[in-house]
Design a protein around this motif. Structure first.
Motif, PDB file in Angstrom:
ATOM      1  N   LYS A  83      44.743  35.686  44.047  1.00  0.00           N
ATOM      2  CA  LYS A  83      45.002  37.000  44.613  1.00  0.00           C
ATOM      3  C   LYS A  83      45.759  36.833  45.928  1.00  0.00           C
ATOM      4  O   LYS A  83      45.219  36.364  46.919  1.00  0.00           O
ATOM      5  N   ASP A 113      46.626  39.100  47.961  1.00  0.00           N
ATOM      6  CA  ASP A 113      46.139  39.987  49.004  1.00  0.00           C
ATOM      7  C   ASP A 113      44.854  39.480  49.649  1.00  0.00           C
ATOM      8  O   ASP A 113      44.463  39.959  50.709  1.00  0.00           O
ATOM      9  N   PHE A 165      41.757  39.927  48.630  1.00  0.00           N
ATOM     10  CA  PHE A 165      40.607  40.814  48.514  1.00  0.00           C
ATOM     11  C   PHE A 165      39.415  40.051  47.927  1.00  0.00           C
ATOM     12  O   PHE A 165      39.562  39.166  47.091  1.00  0.00           O
ATOM     13  N   TYR A 213      35.635  45.189  44.571  1.00  0.00           N
ATOM     14  CA  TYR A 213      36.484  44.440  45.500  1.00  0.00           C
ATOM     15  C   TYR A 213      36.408  45.076  46.878  1.00  0.00           C
ATOM     16  O   TYR A 213      36.199  46.293  47.010  1.00  0.00           O
ATOM     17  N   THR A 253      38.139  44.540  51.160  1.00  0.00           N
ATOM     18  CA  THR A 253      39.023  43.822  52.078  1.00  0.00           C
ATOM     19  C   THR A 253      38.171  42.857  52.888  1.00  0.00           C
ATOM     20  O   THR A 253      37.083  43.222  53.354  1.00  0.00           O
ATOM     21  N   TYR A 273      40.917  46.076  41.121  1.00  0.00           N
ATOM     22  CA  TYR A 273      41.731  45.357  42.107  1.00  0.00           C
ATOM     23  C   TYR A 273      42.994  46.142  42.440  1.00  0.00           C
ATOM     24  O   TYR A 273      43.364  46.284  43.610  1.00  0.00           O
ATOM     25  N   ARG A 274      43.651  46.670  41.411  1.00  0.00           N
ATOM     26  CA  ARG A 274      44.892  47.424  41.657  1.00  0.00           C
ATOM     27  C   ARG A 274      44.623  48.715  42.430  1.00  0.00           C
ATOM     28  O   ARG A 274      45.448  49.141  43.243  1.00  0.00           O
ATOM     29  N   GLN A 325      44.377  47.670  45.960  1.00  0.00           N
ATOM     30  CA  GLN A 325      45.719  47.273  46.389  1.00  0.00           C
ATOM     31  C   GLN A 325      46.568  48.511  46.726  1.00  0.00           C
ATOM     32  O   GLN A 325      47.206  48.574  47.788  1.00  0.00           O
ATOM     33  N   THR A 326      46.569  49.482  45.831  1.00  0.00           N
ATOM     34  CA  THR A 326      47.355  50.695  46.033  1.00  0.00           C
ATOM     35  C   THR A 326      46.850  51.494  47.224  1.00  0.00           C
ATOM     36  O   THR A 326      47.634  51.993  48.043  1.00  0.00           O
ATOM     37  N   LYS A 350      47.860  49.691  50.444  1.00  0.00           N
ATOM     38  CA  LYS A 350      49.302  49.753  50.673  1.00  0.00           C
ATOM     39  C   LYS A 350      49.743  51.141  51.139  1.00  0.00           C
ATOM     40  O   LYS A 350      50.494  51.281  52.111  1.00  0.00           O
TER      41      LYS A 350
END
Length: 589
Positions: A10, A12, A14, A32, A34, A257-258, A261-262, A265
């Protein structure tokens, strides 16, 4: 037995925290988080997440849009007073679309740990429209934005589908009972409530006892579709959902996870002041366009793609022209009303492969497509379409008719007496020069002088050399600029006049932006009120300029037209260059 968690790299960083306890309560499974504190604040997070709630296509390419059915905003306090409430009605007009309980608009609730003292700030019920509603079902979903009374920087986003069983979940959403995205103490995390393992076998009457009356539960073969989309579904039945959540290779886990991520971001982008460079749906409503597009795609895409005979990519051209057709139909309804087919006809100048003409004519709209060279595609269309396609070159009558002042004094004169030498070459004969007179051109069946009935609407779909001419012809129009040419047909580069400071210099000074600005300037000089739309089509050259209001309509060519031609450097060579088009192979875009 659950598989051992698969180590997935990964970028990122996470943290996979499924074995930890969720701060949201025992019903929840943390997925997940941060590993460090995030740089953005709650206001950035909520602004970004509200945008994602309204634009779920950000999270999934399988989703077309969301229709907001109800929305309520409350004061974040113990009194929890309602600030405002809206309710919208959206009808699904396509009987072939798959639907799951779309009449069920009752807001859902989820269990939350009381120690966070969360209250609802926004209650939203949205209807998710998939990009392919004949494969993936339309469904309703509750979205909640919650704030803490005691923790000023805590915000929670909840997604709860109006479904009671995992097997009913469409492909495009996580197959879980609820999803939460939490910002708390400057950490961002994603949590799930799994479906119970017997949810697919027992009759669950939670939330609504009348679910079986809502669209008969499912319109279409949703179960069959779910089996097709969930790889190895039968093999997974022996594993509990909590066991599946331990495996990072599972799709439901990758989706978590996505989502993180989104969220990260977009929240960071909001903090940094990011704003969309392009705003769509300025002229035609998004819902109307997308519904029309979906319907046209169902009717025509299969035939066009399977019978494609050009060397170009069928998917790009077919879906691009379906999008343009959908936009035009909704534009004409907006301008002329539902009975627009009795009020207008179209001329598609530089129609190329004529996909756009085919769709419009099949939809019962009268019109003609004109191009300098016939394409192979023309032969695949039915007779009623093929008879409306003309192999002609366009020479605007203003170049071969007498000046209006001359015609006032001598109305019997029909041409300006011009002579136009055109050089021709052939491999078997010596080079020669053919001299065309304006009288010859007026009478030639190979020449179209752009004089049409008063009810004509002109389309310029990536029409190359004709682009700058179209606003000068005197008919309502939509032009989608592509390649830069002047009124002589020569390649040029125009500089952008855009004063939009939000655009970066690279975009502002691009060749394409310069062309779009220049065509708009020409149109305004001759009286057009211009509307501009960035079309939702698979092309980077997607700016549409639309003109249908002009005080001089019916009086063209006006003096402004002649003055504009002079200001543009004249049209010397247009006729020669245009006649030469009949000797060239057609271009593809």
């Amino acid at each position: 037995m659950a598989k051992a968690a698969v180590a997935v790299h990964k970028n990122d960083g996470f943290k996979f925290c499924v074995n930890e306890k969720s701060i949201l309560g025992d019903s929840w499974v943390p997925m997940y988080a941060t590993p460090e504190k995030v740089p953005f604040d709650k206001l950035h997070f909520e602004k970004a997440m509200l945008n994602i709630i309204r634009e779920p296509n950000i999270n999934s390419t399988a989703i077309l849009r969301a229709d907001i059915l109800t929305e309520k905003e409350y004061a974040v306090s113990l009194e929890h007073n309602l600030i405002h409430s809206t309710r919208n009605t959206y009808e699904i007009n396509d009987p072939d679309a798959k639907m799951i309980k779309i009449d069920d608009m009752k807001l859902r609730e989820v269990p939350i740990e009381k120690s966070l003292q969360l209250v609802t700030k926004y209650e939203i019920v949205r209807r998710i429209i998939p990009r392919n509603p004949y494969k993936d079902a339309i469904m309703n979903q509750t979205c909640l934005v919650m704030n803490s009374i005691t923790h000023a920087e805590t915000s929670l986003i909840i997604y709860k589908p109006h479904l009671d069983k995992k097997d009913l979940c469409p492909f495009y959403i996580p197959h879980v009972n609820a999803v939460a995205i939490l910002l708390h103490q400057k950490n961002l995390s994603v949590h799930y409530i799994p479906f119970k393992d017997n949810d697919n076998n027992d009759n669950d009457n939670n939330n609504n006892n009348d679910n079986n009356t809502c669209n008969n539960n499912i319109t279409g073969k949703v179960t069959e579709n779910t089996d097709n989309n969930n790889n190895g579904h039968k093999e997974q039945q022996a594993r509990t959902q909590k066991e599946l959540l331990l495996d990072e290779s599972e799709r439901v886990v990758r989706t978590a996870y996505r989502l993180l991520q989104t969220s990260f971001k977009h929240s960071k982008g909001t903090m940094q002041g990011y704003e969309k460079r392009v705003n769509h749906d300025q002229v035609v409503e998004k819902v109307k366009f997308q519904d029309r597009y979906t319907n046209l795609k169902k009717k025509y895409s299969k035939f066009l793609v399977e019978n494609w005979v050009e060397s170009t990519d069928p998917k790009k051209h077919v879906f691009e022209d379906i999008g343009i057709a959908a936009f035009l139909i909704e534009l004409w309804i907006k301008i002329y009303g539902e009975n627009f087919k009795q009020k207008i006809q179209f001329r598609d100048l530089g129609c190329g492969n004529a996909v756009l003409c085919y769709i419009l004519i099949q939809e019962g709209i009268n019109g003609i497509g004109i191009d300098a060279r016939q394409r192979k595609s023309w032969n695949i269309y039915p007779k009623e379409v093929k008879s409306c396609l003309k192999e002609q070159v366009i020479i605007p009558s203003v170049l071969i008719r007498p000046h209006p002042e001359v015609r006032k004094r001598m109305p019997h004169i029909q041409h300006n007496g011009g002579l136009f030498p055109v050089k021709v070459a052939h491999e078997y004969i010596a080079p020669a020069t053919i001299i065309y007179s304006s009288h010859d051109l007026l009478k030639s069946p190979q020449v179209n002088i752009a004089e049409y009935p008063k009810d004509t609407f002109i389309i310029g779909n990536h029409s190359d050399e004709l682009t700058c001419w179209i606003p000068l012809l005197g008919y309502p129009f939509m032009v989608i600029p592509c390649c830069s040419h002047n009124l002589s047909g020569q390649r040029v580069r125009y500089h952008s006049n855009s004063q939009n400071k939000k655009q970066n210099s690279k975009v502002k000074n691009s060749t394409y932006a310069g062309l779009v600005d220049h065509v708009e300037s020409i149109a305004k000089k001759v009286g057009w009120q211009i509307e501009k739309e960035m079309l939702r089509i698979p092309s980077t050259r997607n700016a549409a300029l639309i003109g249908y209001e002009n005080p001089y309509l019916g009086k063209f060519p006006t003096m402004q037209v002649y003055e504009t031609i002079i200001e543009e450097g004249g049209a010397e060579g247009w006729i020669q260059n245009t006649m030469a088009l009949t000797k060239r192979n057609p271009r593809g875009h």
